[in-house]
Write an enzyme that holds these catalytic residues in place. Structure first.
Site, short mmCIF file in Angstrom:
data_model
loop_
_atom_site.label_atom_id
_atom_site.label_comp_id
_atom_site.label_asym_id
_atom_site.label_seq_id
_atom_site.Cartn_x
_atom_site.Cartn_y
_atom_site.Cartn_z
N HIS A 50 51.68 -7.43 -4.59
CA HIS A 50 51.92 -8.61 -4.84
C HIS A 50 53.22 -9.46 -4.85
CE1 HIS A 50 53.05 -6.42 -8.78
NE2 HIS A 50 54.11 -7.44 -8.72
P1 TYD Z 1 49.93 -4.52 -12.05
O1 TYD Z 1 50.78 -5.68 -12.11
O2 TYD Z 1 48.63 -4.12 -11.23
O3 TYD Z 1 50.84 -3.19 -11.71
P2 TYD Z 1 51.65 -2.77 -10.44
O4 TYD Z 1 52.29 -4.01 -9.96
O5 TYD Z 1 52.78 -1.94 -10.94
O6 TYD Z 1 50.82 -2.05 -9.54
O7 TYD Z 1 49.75 -4.25 -13.60
C1 TYD Z 1 48.53 -3.32 -14.29
C2 TYD Z 1 48.15 -3.98 -15.30
O8 TYD Z 1 49.15 -4.10 -16.46
C3 TYD Z 1 47.48 -5.47 -14.98
O9 TYD Z 1 46.32 -5.30 -15.74
C4 TYD Z 1 48.64 -6.39 -15.67
C5 TYD Z 1 49.07 -5.45 -16.91
N1 TYD Z 1 50.49 -5.63 -17.16
C6 TYD Z 1 50.89 -6.45 -18.60
O10 TYD Z 1 49.93 -6.66 -19.17
N2 TYD Z 1 52.15 -6.43 -18.76
C7 TYD Z 1 53.23 -6.16 -17.74
O11 TYD Z 1 54.18 -6.29 -18.15
C8 TYD Z 1 52.81 -5.68 -16.52
C9 TYD Z 1 53.80 -5.30 -15.79
C10 TYD Z 1 51.41 -5.38 -16.03
#
Ligand code: TYD
Length: 137
Positions: A50
């Site tokens: 992302h």
């Molecule tokens: P995600 O953005 O997919 O993690 P990465 O980019 O590291 O692969 O996040 C995983 C899940 O956690 C998603 O449902 C969003 C949630 N999340 C939060 O609630 N708070 C946060 O600070 C972060 C980073 C993620």
């Protein structure tokens, strides 16, 4: 110009061990609104995929190593994070992927914004449209 921006942290440690201090507007170039970390990431799992519209972040492999791919729509670069003494600054509108986590990897993330799903661009095609045209419509 490279999109890989590394920040070197001074080690305040002594014979007892290492100590790194992170402070907003000093060695972290933005207001710190959130800190989170990734741990126990499975060997073949990748994360990220992302970009953010507003948020900036600094990634630090406080333990172990991982590979980060950065892509600003013009160039794609790869960087290994394997030192608790350096951070990777990721600006807004940069696509990031994290791969090849070592078993002991703990990836600390210092972020400039609170969590906001509306700030994410999770679709690569949409990301490319935004960076090329300034819009996703
Ligand atoms: P995600 O953005 O997919 O993690 P990465 O980019 O590291 O692969 O996040 C995983 C899940 O956690 C998603 O449902 C969003 C949630 N999340 C939060 O609630 N708070 C946060 O600070 C972060 C980073 C993620």
């Amino acid at each position: 110009m490279s999109i890989v921006k590394k920040v070197k942290f001074e080690n305040l440690g002594d014979l007892r061990g290492d100590l790194i201090s992170l402070e907003q507007f000093k060695n972290i170039p933005f207001e710190i609104k959130r800190v989170y970390y990734l741990a126990n990431t499975k060997k073949r799992e990748s994360r990220g995929f992302h970009a953010h519209k507003k948020l900036k972040q600094v990634l630090i492999a406080v333990s172990g190593r991982c590979k980060v791919i950065l892509d600003d729509g013009c160039q794609r670069e790869e960087v290994i994070l394997d030192s608790f003494q350096e951070g990777l600054l990721i600006e807004s509108f940069v696509w990031r992927e994290m791969h090849d986590f070592s078993e002991n990897c703990v990836l600390l993330v210092i972020a400039s914004e609170h969590y906001d799903e509306d700030d994410y661009l999770r679709n690569y095609e949409e990301f490319m449209k935004v960076v090329k045209n300034g819009t996703n419509t």
